[in-house]
Design an enzyme around this catalytic site. Structure first.
Site, PDB file in Angstrom:
ATOM      1  N   ASN A  14     -64.338  33.307 -15.826  1.00  0.00           N
ATOM      2  CA  ASN A  14     -65.011  32.783 -14.641  1.00  0.00           C
ATOM      3  C   ASN A  14     -64.786  33.644 -13.411  1.00  0.00           C
ATOM      4  O   ASN A  14     -65.650  33.709 -12.529  1.00  0.00           O
ATOM      5  CB  ASN A  14     -64.520  31.359 -14.359  1.00  0.00           C
ATOM      6  N   ILE A 107     -65.717  29.073 -25.591  1.00  0.00           N
ATOM      7  CA  ILE A 107     -65.400  30.057 -26.617  1.00  0.00           C
ATOM      8  C   ILE A 107     -64.056  30.709 -26.342  1.00  0.00           C
ATOM      9  O   ILE A 107     -63.332  31.086 -27.278  1.00  0.00           O
ATOM     10  CB  ILE A 107     -66.520  31.121 -26.711  1.00  0.00           C
ATOM     11  N   ASP A 108     -63.672  30.819 -25.080  1.00  0.00           N
ATOM     12  CA  ASP A 108     -62.374  31.412 -24.752  1.00  0.00           C
ATOM     13  C   ASP A 108     -61.229  30.557 -25.280  1.00  0.00           C
ATOM     14  O   ASP A 108     -60.225  31.082 -25.791  1.00  0.00           O
ATOM     15  CB  ASP A 108     -62.237  31.630 -23.250  1.00  0.00           C
ATOM     16  N   ARG A 109     -61.368  29.234 -25.190  1.00  0.00           N
ATOM     17  CA  ARG A 109     -60.322  28.343 -25.707  1.00  0.00           C
ATOM     18  C   ARG A 109     -60.217  28.448 -27.222  1.00  0.00           C
ATOM     19  O   ARG A 109     -59.109  28.508 -27.781  1.00  0.00           O
ATOM     20  CB  ARG A 109     -60.614  26.899 -25.296  1.00  0.00           C
ATOM     21  N   THR A 194     -47.407  21.801   7.125  1.00  0.00           N
ATOM     22  CA  THR A 194     -48.608  21.573   6.316  1.00  0.00           C
ATOM     23  C   THR A 194     -48.688  22.523   5.132  1.00  0.00           C
ATOM     24  O   THR A 194     -49.045  22.111   4.016  1.00  0.00           O
ATOM     25  CB  THR A 194     -49.860  21.707   7.184  1.00  0.00           C
TER      26      THR A 194
END
Length: 274
Positions: A14, A107-109, A194
């Site tokens: 990604n 497909i990567d997994r 913060t």
């Protein structure tokens, strides 16, 4: 190995492109690049990947033969750029020899799980710390299942982009030699500013979630290896080491799972053709 034994693996993620150069079954080098434009891809194809700015290890590929390129992609726009390259092979779920794969599984997994099986056997749990953080469990020859949530960097970016006054508080990375063992990466849990409050909320919640998934997996498969891969693998491993060292010591960091899986798919394909 002769030039004819050389091939490239390309995992289109990604955020980036992940490349590997192989000689037969031997992994030679890996590197990452940004996503490419159509002009970039056309030039790489025309020059057979010898473009000087691409990667030095490929400069001797000047014999005119098309370099075989095996591609696993989760970004269709980038995949389309390679459709006209006649030496490209696009890996699909149908080529992954695991039962229970559902049509929308990335497909990567699937390939990373196959790579984990190739090096440690099964059952195995793969934690991929990329743009998305994914859990993928395999037992025998079947997918057990998994989970997906926003990755570490994406959680920080989303909070910054969706609010009017909050900064991107992702702590700076340490050098690779220090990243896995540095407890100073952790923010104070009860923060007084913060930036630290954002880092505390994201990091400690993420670590607790990792612990919950891993412990549940080990309840089902007590002897199972758990492999950590993806671009944020070292950072997450450092957080786990600092907060729960006993569990972290049982995990294995393996950056090349996707390429071991692609090598397995290619090997089976070549066997089928012979």
């Amino acid at each position: 190995m002769s030039c004819s034994d050389r091939w490239l693996a390309l995992s289109i993620g990604n955020s980036r492109l992940h490349w590997a150069a192989f000689s037969g079954n031997d992994l030679q080098q890996t590197w990452d690049t940004p996503h490419l434009s159509a002009a970039d891809v056309q030039q790489l194809i025309a020059t057979q990947f010898t473009k000087s700015a691409f990667h030095p290890s490929l400069h001797d590929n000047a014999d005119g033969a098309h370099m075989p390129l095996w591609i696993a992609s989760v970004v269709s726009q980038q995949s389309l750029l390679w459709q006209k390259y006649d030496a490209a092979t696009f890996i699909t779920l149908e080529q992954v020899p695991l039962a229970g794969l559902y049509p929308t599984l990335g497909i990567d997994r699937a390939i990373a799980a196959l790579g984990a099986i190739a090096i440690v056997g099964r059952p195995v749990l793969v934690i991929d710390a990329g743009t998305a953080l994914t859990f993928t469990g395999v037992d025998g020859a079947r997918l057990i299942g998994g989970a997906i949530l926003p990755g570490l960097g994406l959680q920080f970016q989303t909070l910054q982009q969706a609010t009017a006054a909050l900064p991107n508080a992702l702590p700076a990375a340490l050098p690779a030699s220090e990243e896995r063992v540095a407890p100073q990466l952790l923010p104070p849990r009860w923060a007084l500013n913060t930036t630290d409050a954002i880092a505390s909320g994201i990091i400690y919640t993420l670590v607790a979630g990792l612990q919950a998934f891993v412990n549940d997996w080990w309840q089902q498969f007590p002897a199972s290896p758990v492999l950590l891969t993806g671009g944020d693998r070292d950072r997450l491993y450092a957080y786990l080491t600092a907060t729960m060292p006993a569990m972290a010591s049982k995990l294995t960091v393996e950056p090349q799972l996707i390429f071991w899986g692609m090598r397995s798919v290619r090997g089976e394909s070549l066997k089928a053709e012979s």
